[in-house]
Design a protein around this motif. Structure first.
Motif, PDB file in Angstrom:
ATOM      1  N   ASN A 109       0.846  -1.193   0.000  1.00 56.87           N
ATOM      2  CA  ASN A 109       0.000   0.000   0.000  1.00 56.87           C
ATOM      3  C   ASN A 109       0.879   1.239   0.000  1.00 56.87           C
ATOM      4  O   ASN A 109       2.063   1.166   0.341  1.00 56.87           O
ATOM      5  N   THR A 110       0.293   2.366  -0.362  1.00 62.99           N
ATOM      6  CA  THR A 110       1.074   3.601  -0.480  1.00 62.99           C
ATOM      7  C   THR A 110       0.926   4.522   0.729  1.00 62.99           C
ATOM      8  O   THR A 110       1.392   5.663   0.706  1.00 62.99           O
ATOM      9  N   ASP A 161       2.927  -3.183  12.395  1.00 64.16           N
ATOM     10  CA  ASP A 161       3.362  -1.783  12.404  1.00 64.16           C
ATOM     11  C   ASP A 161       2.640  -1.002  13.505  1.00 64.16           C
ATOM     12  O   ASP A 161       3.247  -0.213  14.239  1.00 64.16           O
ATOM     13  N   VAL A 162       1.319  -1.216  13.610  1.00 61.31           N
ATOM     14  CA  VAL A 162       0.534  -0.516  14.633  1.00 61.31           C
ATOM     15  C   VAL A 162       0.953  -0.959  16.029  1.00 61.31           C
ATOM     16  O   VAL A 162       1.146  -0.123  16.931  1.00 61.31           O
ATOM     17  N   LEU A 163       1.115  -2.256  16.234  1.00 62.37           N
ATOM     18  CA  LEU A 163       1.495  -2.754  17.551  1.00 62.37           C
ATOM     19  C   LEU A 163       2.864  -2.230  17.972  1.00 62.37           C
ATOM     20  O   LEU A 163       3.062  -1.829  19.129  1.00 62.37           O
ATOM     21  N   ARG A 164       3.817  -2.231  17.053  1.00 60.62           N
ATOM     22  CA  ARG A 164       5.152  -1.705  17.390  1.00 60.62           C
ATOM     23  C   ARG A 164       5.075  -0.235  17.763  1.00 60.62           C
ATOM     24  O   ARG A 164       5.779   0.224  18.667  1.00 60.62           O
ATOM     25  N   ALA A 165       4.225   0.512  17.082  1.00 60.56           N
ATOM     26  CA  ALA A 165       4.144   1.953  17.312  1.00 60.56           C
ATOM     27  C   ALA A 165       3.362   2.307  18.576  1.00 60.56           C
ATOM     28  O   ALA A 165       3.668   3.306  19.237  1.00 60.56           O
ATOM     29  N   GLY A 197       8.102  -3.990   4.424  1.00 62.74           N
ATOM     30  CA  GLY A 197       8.401  -5.390   4.675  1.00 62.74           C
ATOM     31  C   GLY A 197       7.677  -5.997   5.854  1.00 62.74           C
ATOM     32  O   GLY A 197       7.857  -7.189   6.144  1.00 62.74           O
ATOM     33  N   CYS A 198       6.830  -5.211   6.546  1.00 68.52           N
ATOM     34  CA  CYS A 198       6.088  -5.707   7.704  1.00 68.52           C
ATOM     35  C   CYS A 198       4.587  -5.511   7.474  1.00 68.52           C
ATOM     36  O   CYS A 198       4.173  -4.561   6.801  1.00 68.52           O
ATOM     37  N   ARG A 205      12.074  -9.016  12.368  1.00 71.86           N
ATOM     38  CA  ARG A 205      12.146  -7.587  12.667  1.00 71.86           C
ATOM     39  C   ARG A 205      10.756  -6.966  12.717  1.00 71.86           C
ATOM     40  O   ARG A 205      10.624  -5.753  12.910  1.00 71.86           O
ATOM     41  N   CYS A 206       9.718  -7.793  12.543  1.00 73.45           N
ATOM     42  CA  CYS A 206       8.358  -7.281  12.418  1.00 73.45           C
ATOM     43  C   CYS A 206       7.397  -7.800  13.473  1.00 73.45           C
ATOM     44  O   CYS A 206       6.642  -7.019  14.068  1.00 73.45           O
TER      45      CYS A 206
END
Length: 269
Positions: free
Chosen positions: A117-118, A131-135, A125-126, A147-148
């Motif tokens: 997605n853009t 991405d949301v959980l890491r943030a 790569g994740c 790494r994800c």
């Protein structure tokens, strides 16, 4: 009545209320937090009685911010954005919404949490969920050798005000909410978008996604602000700001009922 007098009056009222409220909660079994919320509401009312212009950003009696983590500038921006949104009398019923990506389904917002997605963070790569959980989790733990993939962490849940221990083995305890729901977005304009824009909207971590309590998110479904607001009243202003910001970024309409509740939520900040 000048600002100093109002502040002194507000402080005195809170002190009296605290003593009475503490005794009341002990006698009646209420929680201290319930009572503190009432006192906070009362002190805000005193502060807001100062005429517009006396405090920073046109009110607040010198408060540094408005709502839960919402600054006066953010509130003002949201109010301006809300005035610019297209408002429909009610929610339209648009055919063709199929979220599932099974062979016979429409997959209208693309595969769930797909990295293709853009939106900001796309093509990293994740998957978007990670991405949301890491943030948004506190102290997220990443799976060894990856790494994800987030396997654990702590969520300070904005929707309920609770602290939730996240474990990947119990993943549904923490879900990722589309603040402006996908099915609702389909009806209010997304059905006419190209698939690339729909994928970006569905995976926009900053604009429209929150890690939240799973059961609460399930209960929300695709309801708009008129029908559903976070149980945690302290976050309702922040929720309105985020909902309006997402609608503005992607050019989505709202209906009159949602407009009214969003205006009220911002006014109560």
């Amino acid at each position: 009545m000048n600002r100093k007098t109002v502040r002194m009056l507000g402080t005195a009222l809170i002190a009296v209320a605290f003593a009475a409220g503490w005794a009341h909660q002990n006698d009646n079994g209420g929680t201290v937090q319930d009572w503190l919320n009432q006192v906070t509401d009362g002190s805000s009312a005193v502060a807001n009685s100062v005429k517009e212009g006396d405090g920073p950003a046109g009110g607040g009696g010198g408060r540094a911010g408005t709502g839960a983590g919402v600054t006066p500038a953010q509130k003002a921006t949201a109010q301006t954005q809300l005035r610019g949104l297209k408002v429909l009398p009610s929610r339209p019923k648009v055919a063709g919404y199929e979220r599932d990506c099974a062979p016979s389904q429409g997959c209208v917002f693309g595969p769930a949490w797909h990295d293709d997605n853009t939106a900001p963070g796309g093509h990293n790569g994740c998957g978007t969920r990670d991405d949301v959980l890491r943030a948004q989790l506190k102290n997220p733990v990443i799976k060894q050798g990856s790494r994800c993939t987030v396997v654990s962490g702590t969520l300070n849940d904005l929707y309920t005000g609770r602290t939730i221990a996240f474990e990947k083995s119990k993943a549904q305890a923490v879900q990722i909410d589309h603040v402006y729901p996908l099915a609702r977005a389909w009806d209010f304009g997304a059905s006419s978008w190209p698939i690339e824009k729909r994928r970006s909207f569905a995976n926009d971590v900053g604009a429209n996604l929150l890690a939240v309590d799973g059961p609460t998110n399930t209960g929300k479904g695709d309801q708009g602000p008129e029908e559903w607001l976070p149980p945690n009243k302290a976050y309702r202003c922040g929720y309105a700001v985020k909902y309006i910001g997402s609608a503005t970024k992607y050019g989505l309409a709202i209906d009159r009922g949602d407009q009214r509740v969003l205006q009220q939520s911002l006014s109560a900040c």
